[in-house]
Write an enzyme that holds these catalytic residues in place. Structure first.
Site, PDB file in Angstrom:
ATOM      1  N   LEU A  23       1.790   4.630   1.418  1.00 27.02           N
ATOM      2  CA  LEU A  23       1.531   5.205   2.741  1.00 27.02           C
ATOM      3  C   LEU A  23       1.170   6.681   2.630  1.00 27.02           C
ATOM      4  O   LEU A  23       1.711   7.414   1.790  1.00 27.02           O
ATOM      5  CB  LEU A  23       2.765   5.039   3.614  1.00 27.02           C
ATOM      6  CG  LEU A  23       2.967   3.617   4.133  1.00 27.02           C
ATOM      7  CD1 LEU A  23       4.368   3.457   4.706  1.00 27.02           C
ATOM      8  CD2 LEU A  23       1.922   3.257   5.180  1.00 27.02           C
ATOM      9  N   ARG A  51       0.842  -1.194   0.000  1.00 24.84           N
ATOM     10  CA  ARG A  51       0.000   0.000   0.000  1.00 24.84           C
ATOM     11  C   ARG A  51       0.872   1.237   0.000  1.00 24.84           C
ATOM     12  O   ARG A  51       1.924   1.235   0.641  1.00 24.84           O
ATOM     13  CB  ARG A  51      -0.820   0.084   1.292  1.00 24.84           C
ATOM     14  CG  ARG A  51      -2.071  -0.620   1.204  1.00 24.84           C
ATOM     15  CD  ARG A  51      -2.771  -0.727   2.526  1.00 24.84           C
ATOM     16  NE  ARG A  51      -3.732  -1.756   2.332  1.00 24.84           N
ATOM     17  CZ  ARG A  51      -4.926  -1.561   1.777  1.00 24.84           C
ATOM     18  NH1 ARG A  51      -5.334  -0.355   1.457  1.00 24.84           N
ATOM     19  NH2 ARG A  51      -5.720  -2.569   1.555  1.00 24.84           N
ATOM     20  N   GLU A  60      18.400  -9.863  -0.020  1.00 20.71           N
ATOM     21  CA  GLU A  60      17.625  -8.948   0.835  1.00 20.71           C
ATOM     22  C   GLU A  60      17.729  -9.317   2.308  1.00 20.71           C
ATOM     23  O   GLU A  60      17.825  -8.444   3.172  1.00 20.71           O
ATOM     24  CB  GLU A  60      16.161  -8.942   0.401  1.00 20.71           C
ATOM     25  CG  GLU A  60      15.990  -8.363  -0.987  1.00 20.71           C
ATOM     26  CD  GLU A  60      14.544  -8.144  -1.389  1.00 20.71           C
ATOM     27  OE1 GLU A  60      14.301  -7.183  -2.133  1.00 20.71           O
ATOM     28  OE2 GLU A  60      13.667  -8.911  -0.971  1.00 20.71           O
ATOM     29  N   HIS A  79      13.301  -2.838  -1.913  1.00 17.67           N
ATOM     30  CA  HIS A  79      12.696  -2.984  -3.239  1.00 17.67           C
ATOM     31  C   HIS A  79      13.516  -3.984  -4.060  1.00 17.67           C
ATOM     32  O   HIS A  79      14.746  -3.893  -4.080  1.00 17.67           O
ATOM     33  CB  HIS A  79      12.666  -1.617  -3.938  1.00 17.67           C
ATOM     34  CG  HIS A  79      12.032  -1.686  -5.282  1.00 17.67           C
ATOM     35  ND1 HIS A  79      10.669  -1.785  -5.444  1.00 17.67           N
ATOM     36  CD2 HIS A  79      12.569  -1.725  -6.525  1.00 17.67           C
ATOM     37  CE1 HIS A  79      10.390  -1.869  -6.738  1.00 17.67           C
ATOM     38  NE2 HIS A  79      11.526  -1.832  -7.414  1.00 17.67           N
TER      39      HIS A  79
HETATM   40  C1  GRF Z   1      10.614  -8.399  -1.308  1.00 22.99           C
HETATM   41  O1  GRF Z   1      11.223  -8.914  -2.450  1.00 22.99           O
HETATM   42  C2  GRF Z   1      10.753  -6.908  -1.240  1.00 22.99           C
HETATM   43  O2  GRF Z   1      11.837  -6.419  -1.951  1.00 22.99           O
HETATM   44  C3  GRF Z   1       9.484  -6.421  -1.898  1.00 22.99           C
HETATM   45  O3  GRF Z   1       8.509  -7.341  -1.569  1.00 22.99           O
HETATM   46  C4  GRF Z   1       9.105  -8.598  -1.323  1.00 22.99           C
HETATM   47  C5  GRF Z   1       8.588  -9.051   0.009  1.00 22.99           C
HETATM   48  O4  GRF Z   1       8.907 -10.391   0.250  1.00 22.99           O
HETATM   49  N1  GRF Z   1       9.180  -5.062  -1.490  1.00 22.99           N
HETATM   50  P1  GRF Z   1       8.698 -11.033   1.672  1.00 22.99           P
HETATM   51  O5  GRF Z   1       7.222 -10.850   2.013  1.00 22.99           O
HETATM   52  O6  GRF Z   1       9.582 -10.328   2.630  1.00 22.99           O
HETATM   53  O7  GRF Z   1       9.044 -12.480   1.506  1.00 22.99           O
END
Ligand code: GRF
Length: 205
Positions: free
Chosen positions: A95, A93, A176, A111
């Site tokens: 914000l 969403r 990530e 991201h």
């Molecule tokens: C991640 O790849 C992040 O970069 C994006 O949404 C995904 C979320 O994945 N914004 P998770 O729910 O943390 O597994």
């Protein structure tokens, strides 16, 4: 005194889990994940939080007529829990400005692309469709525009022959789960200096 962190997530919650695990290992530089907040009652992210003993909070968007009123409702939940730092992790969403303004330089987002390339909700499939050879992940401060604020950390992920959206997404998420906790740690340790769009992290090149 720890820095109280809330993770906002709508989906699988693997990043939320990585942050919780880092928090439990005391690897967030004094940051502590105290809640995972979701706009979806059935988000796996909430289950993951609870299974780690962290509060999972569903804030139903249905009763709120617009973005601002939902933003206020989210703010209330965070304020009630003394949250000082917000980590967006797949929160689907936009914000409200009032929310962003309540946490100046205290809302982070992750991201799954090298911003400013492939902003938006379909970054992984967009990168594949464009035929780029390298994509990656970006941790940035959230501002009032989508996928826009100053960049803290980025890491490249090569696109391999035969990659599907799923295989590429898996490799991006693996990155990530490493860079998000280290960005949060730098913020919590006060090692981050923001000058306009430029972010310097002490102790990083
Ligand atoms: C991640 O790849 C992040 O970069 C994006 O949404 C995904 C979320 O994945 N914004 P998770 O729910 O943390 O597994």
């Amino acid at each position: 005194m720890s820095i109280r962190i809330a993770v906002l997530a709508s989906g699988a919650g693997t990043n939320a889990e990585a942050l919780i695990e880092a928090s439990h290992r005391n690897e967030l530089g004094g940051g502590e994940v105290v809640a995972v907040v979701s706009d979806r009652e059935d988000a796996l992210a909430l289950e993951r939080a609870r299974s780690h003993g962290v509060e999972g909070v569903f804030v139903d968007p249905a009763p709120y007529p617009d973005r601002d009123s939902y933003g206020e409702a989210l703010l209330k939940e965070l304020e009630a829990r003394g949250v000082e730092l917000v980590c967006l992790a797949g929160f689907m969403r936009i914000l409200a400005a009032v929310f962003i303004q309540a946490f100046p330089s205290r809302v982070l987002n992750i991201h799954p692309a090298l911003l400013p390339s492939f902003s938006g909700a379909n970054a992984v499939s967009d990168a594949l469709a464009w035929g780029v050879k390298v994509t990656g992940s970006t941790v940035h401060f959230a501002d009032e525009k989508v996928d826009h604020g100053p960049i803290l950390l980025q890491e490249a992920v090569p696109i391999l022959a035969g990659d599907t959206e799923e295989s590429l997404q898996m490799r991006i998420k693996a990155v990530e789960h490493r860079i998000y906790p280290s960005a949060v740690r730098a913020v919590c340790e006060g090692r981050v200096l923001v000058e306009g769009r430029n972010v310097k992290i002490e102790g990083e090149h």
